[in-house]
Design an enzyme around this catalytic site. Sequence first.
Site, PDB file in Angstrom:
ATOM      1  N   GLU A  79      -7.081  -7.280  -1.062  1.00 20.14           N
ATOM      2  CA  GLU A  79      -7.751  -7.098   0.228  1.00 20.14           C
ATOM      3  C   GLU A  79      -9.193  -6.668   0.007  1.00 20.14           C
ATOM      4  OE1 GLU A  79      -5.874  -4.645   3.142  1.00 20.14           O
ATOM      5  OE2 GLU A  79      -3.922  -5.654   2.983  1.00 20.14           O
ATOM      6  N   GLU A 131       0.814  -1.221   0.000  1.00 24.75           N
ATOM      7  CA  GLU A 131       0.000   0.000   0.000  1.00 24.75           C
ATOM      8  C   GLU A 131       0.854   1.281   0.000  1.00 24.75           C
ATOM      9  OE1 GLU A 131      -2.719  -0.489   3.302  1.00 24.75           O
ATOM     10  OE2 GLU A 131      -4.196  -1.432   2.015  1.00 24.75           O
TER      11      GLU A 131
END
Length: 853
Positions: free
Chosen positions: A246, A177
């Site tokens: 995710e 991320e």
Amino acid sequence: MVSLRFLLCFLFVSNVYATIVSHDGRAITIDGHRRVLLSGSIHYPRSTPEMWPDLIKKSKEGGLDAIETYVFWNAHEPTRRQYDFSGKLDLIRFLKTIQDEGLYGVLRIGPYACAEWNYGGFPVWLHNMPEMVFRTTNKAFMDEMRNFTTMIVDMVKKENLFASQGGPIILAQIENEYGNVMGPYGESGKAYIKWCANMAQSLDVGVPWIMCQQNDAPQPMLNTCNGFYCDNFVPNNPNTPKMWTENWTGSFKQWGGKNPHRTTEDVAFSVARFFQRGGTFNNYYMYHGGTNFDRTAGGPYITTSYDYDAPLDEYGNLNQPKYGHLKQLHDVLHSMERTLTYGNISTIDFGNSASATIYKTEEGSSCFFGNGNEKSDATISFQGESYVVPAWSVTILPDCKNEAYNTAKITTQTSMMVKKPNEAEDTPSTLKWSWRPENMDNFLLKGKGESTQTQLFDQKVVTNDQSDYLWYMTTVKFKKRDLFLGKNMSLRVNSTAHVLHAFVNGKHIGSQHAENDKFNYVFEKDVKFKSGRNVIALLSITVGLANYGAFFESKPAGITGPIFITGRNGDETIVKDLSAHKWSYKTGLIGFESQLFRTESMSKWSVESVPFNRTMTWYKTTFKSPLGNDPVVVDLMGLGKGTAWVNGNNIGRYWPAFISSKNGCDANCNYRGAYHAEKCLTNCGEPTQRWYIFHILLGSRIKYVNVEHENLYWDFVFFVLFLNRYHVPRSFLNAEGDNTLVLFEEMGGNPSLVSFQTTRVGSLCANVYEKNIIELSCDRKPISAIKFASFGNPDGNCGSFVKGTCESSNNTVDILTQECVGKQKCSIDVSTKRFGTPDCSGAVRRLAVEAIC
């Protein structure tokens, strides 16, 4: 010659079992075949090795192809070059357990994890190295990151666990991320991400590397998406498949916060929508959330429970209906694998957020009918037939003719969890407590620590994160005629401690903790100083270090000042700055150093006059292990804040005294519309984590129009576990003899209310329309009775069903009793053939059932 034969044999065997993992713009390919892959996150340190086989088996039974996990750097290298892979940190054992179940593995090495894990998975010693800056082109950081990443890869290679070696791991991840926070790093951030890609490729793992949330991921890295919805995600390269690393099945909880809940219908909608729009890899974050044992919770303020409202709850129970509804979706998607990965794709836009997507091969076609409208159902006409798609749902037709699945129509059971008292003994009445105070005299009266500096240091620098606790102590001397002494005096502390306890001359003058995500605050209390020597002792406490954001490693923790003594006399104010005073530091508490939590601790404990509501106090008791094999929980009702141990195992922090605000909860949780962090919250005005309470939340009454029967209504019922309990894994317990519970109570509480229970499915229910098959299961326990059953148009909700105006003449209770009672599970064909034909005046018939486990 013998050695050469052996080598040739070894190479032959290795090549036979090696798996070739690659990709094209459509999908991950395994041995040349495009695959639909459904994966779920299970973090090995958040459960125990004894739990892993069952968790992974249930994941496979739920329709998953793969298990994903992070690797947690600070857990494995708590001290530089000193490693720990024992117990629940045994990464290799976890990966082999995945392999034994025949599933694939996704290894997210990072080594930045985020994951609401303490410090994002980075060790604090890394922060304390000279000239260190995380996640940028900082040589010291890159050297340490390369060292740890290489060590993990070498460990995994040694055990032949990459698919290229015949192992289960089909994907590896570097970084995590970074694209979300990359901007402040400027050009150095761009250079860093290229370095990460090159470093990863140089490790030659033989499987693709992924970078999530990284739109500029260098080739051959695969950029992937994280979030509640990823159907609009477009990879940065035409040769990269559409992957979702995710899919957030719920969310985490924070001390003082409310309990989040993401509905089953919305999770299913997000998955179906993703595959409708070309996705082929979906990973649930989390599939099993587990527990933040010890000091692993990050945040700050992440709770010990990391249940995450996942398909498998914190203890490994099936979270129904989420588990079952997604299992059915997985089965349908797998049945369409070849069509989804090789078919030509066309889309019809019907307007008003309704669309049809057709996947077509020479063998046949599969269809998705999507309705993204939050309020209105959609009627889709396709190939001469009409289909009603409820608002905010996706209908899947594997043959483009017959509806096999709709995300808003739940045809699986809802399980109602119950707590059972400890049948081995009658807690809490049988718990006999002993106690002892935390020894603080050296700090409160003498101000004596381990080191002294003439400045205030960040807590991370001093403690190296070896403890939540750090004493800041200084001595202030006043002469008898000092101008300060004749005035109203106060101590003012500018604090970034998550919790602060302040003492002057041995007396506790007050405490304060950060609230509302504001971790900078001012503590100020009136103080009466004396002439001569005065000892100021400030106990700074962290409750999980920051784990997210650009340069998050530099977010302050502790008491960084300034600190003032202020004297006031009318309009006159005198200020004395203590920031550059001589400060003495002491990491940790004496009780922790003495290991009072260990079962074999020889320290003396008192059984006389056990005090309640006393700060900085240790409590100890013994208890019998609950009978059976159901998950064990401890209810810490009555306590304030502290840490708990069972047989020397740290089960995590507790803080039931921290009450959530009374506003922001909504009893009507409607699955329709995009999910966000403030939607479907519960537990307002209650402790964030103490025990669980079962609530029934009625959604909006929703109208459906059916091509055969009009004006069909039903109520949606959401069963939400208030995740307020502390998990005690069975492997922590002695099945025979006594077990020891030790509590360190920091703020003051009453241990006499503490009790042990087990948690299990108490009852289950379903409300299913005819022409469906419903499976009833007590999660590996027998069904003991049918409390209610009716086939026709029963009314009410789970737990309060009543018969409607029409009902089958056959005795539905008797049929289900014969079919299900005494069995761990049973499958029921909801049909007139099975139950008879009640005359419901054209309304769609359904079966409502409630069973006792």
